[in-house]
Scaffold this active site. Structure first.
Site, PDB file in Angstrom:
ATOM      1  N   SER A  92       0.851  -1.193   0.000  1.00 12.57           N
ATOM      2  CA  SER A  92       0.000   0.000   0.000  1.00 12.57           C
ATOM      3  C   SER A  92       0.883   1.239   0.000  1.00 12.57           C
ATOM      4  O   SER A  92       2.038   1.190   0.451  1.00 12.57           O
ATOM      5  CB  SER A  92      -0.883   0.009   1.253  1.00 12.57           C
ATOM      6  OG  SER A  92      -1.484   1.280   1.467  1.00 12.57           O
ATOM      7  N   TYR A 116      -1.398  -1.155  10.423  1.00 11.47           N
ATOM      8  CA  TYR A 116      -1.544  -1.410   8.986  1.00 11.47           C
ATOM      9  C   TYR A 116      -0.359  -0.845   8.211  1.00 11.47           C
ATOM     10  O   TYR A 116       0.230  -1.515   7.358  1.00 11.47           O
ATOM     11  CB  TYR A 116      -2.846  -0.792   8.474  1.00 11.47           C
ATOM     12  CG  TYR A 116      -3.080  -0.999   7.001  1.00 11.47           C
ATOM     13  CD1 TYR A 116      -3.631  -2.177   6.521  1.00 11.47           C
ATOM     14  CD2 TYR A 116      -2.739  -0.007   6.072  1.00 11.47           C
ATOM     15  CE1 TYR A 116      -3.841  -2.374   5.164  1.00 11.47           C
ATOM     16  CE2 TYR A 116      -2.947  -0.197   4.724  1.00 11.47           C
ATOM     17  CZ  TYR A 116      -3.498  -1.376   4.270  1.00 11.47           C
ATOM     18  OH  TYR A 116      -3.702  -1.570   2.923  1.00 11.47           O
TER      19      TYR A 116
END
Length: 260
Positions: A148, A164
């Site tokens: 990401s 995350y």
């Protein structure tokens, strides 16, 4: 038809990026093994993929939990029994841990941290570990792991989930380090790093009007939000011989987020 003779394993192939990637590999002639936790959903999506596949009988569903070593080993054992090789691994599976307690570092719960790390890092370790054992014997292979933009840059306000971010950064560095080491075996390992996409996992953010307004600056390239097809195209490129001299690359597909 870049993948007519290739066997592709897609970890997390039943929705979003993984499903779109499976469609595109199948349309270019690949044998595709799609995996998901739900046996029923995995079989259902495999049937849908067969409808767009060049070789429908070479689309194989295998259910399993990518955080469980026995399940991962079973996925690769079954693939080898059916096809005798693994040319390409695409690891898409992962979670957003907000509902488990992820958040700003001083608020992130221990459970949130553990669940995110298991789902987003341990699973990549397990699938890459299994695939590399096969690819070393073959002396070739291509791995594409999905991370990401939040593994590349810091974030404010709407995207403050620090477990995350740490997990996605770990995937990038694991992939880079392994890419250098396994290059001697003719194995390429790359990473694709999406920005915010319109996918099932991102619905909270993708449908929030305040976040959508923020995206006009975060992802300045219109339409300011990406789609699974945008990332799938990058995955196929990285997996293919078109990228034969690329390894250890973390490729943003983010509408300009990381360029700022």
């Amino acid at each position: 038809m870049r993948f007519e003779d290739k066997v592709v394993v897609i970890i997390g192939g039943t929705s979003g990026i993984g499903l779109e990637t499976a469609y595109q590999f199948a349309a270019e002639g690949a044998a595709v093994v799609i995996t998901g936790r739900s046996q029923d959903k995995t079989r259902e999506k495999a049937e849908e993929i067969r409808g767009k596949a060049v070789y429908p009988d070479r689309i194989v569903p295998i259910s399993g939990d990518a955080t469980k070593s026995a399940d991962v080993q079973s996925i690769f054992d079954q693939t080898m029994q059916q096809f005798g090789k693994v040319d390409i691994l695409v690891h898409v599976a992962g979670i957003s841990g907000r509902k488990f307690g992820d958040g700003p570092l001083d608020e992130c719960t221990e459970n949130g941290w553990d669940v995110v790390m298991e789902s987003n890092v341990k699973s990549v370790y397990l699938t890459n570990h299994a695939a590399l054992g096969i690819m070393k014997e073959q002396n070739y292979g291509s791995i594409v792991n999905i991370s990401s933009v939040l593994g590349m840059v810091g974030a404010r306000e709407h995207f403050v989930t620090h477990a995350y971010a740490a997990s996605r950064g770990a995937v990038i560095q694991l992939s880079r380090s392994a890419a250098v080491y396994y290059s001697k075996h003719n194995i390429r390992i790359n990473v694709v790093c999406p920005g915010l996409l319109d996918t099932p996992m991102s619905q909270r953010a993708a449908t929030d009007t305040v976040i959508r307004e923020a995206l006009t600056k975060l992802q300045p390239l219109e339409p300011h939000i990406g789609y699974p097809d945008d990332v799938a195209q990058a995955i196929l490129f990285m997996a293919s011989d078109d990228a034969k001299f690329m390894t250890g690359v973390a490729l943003p597909v983010d509408g300009g987020w990381t360029a700022q």
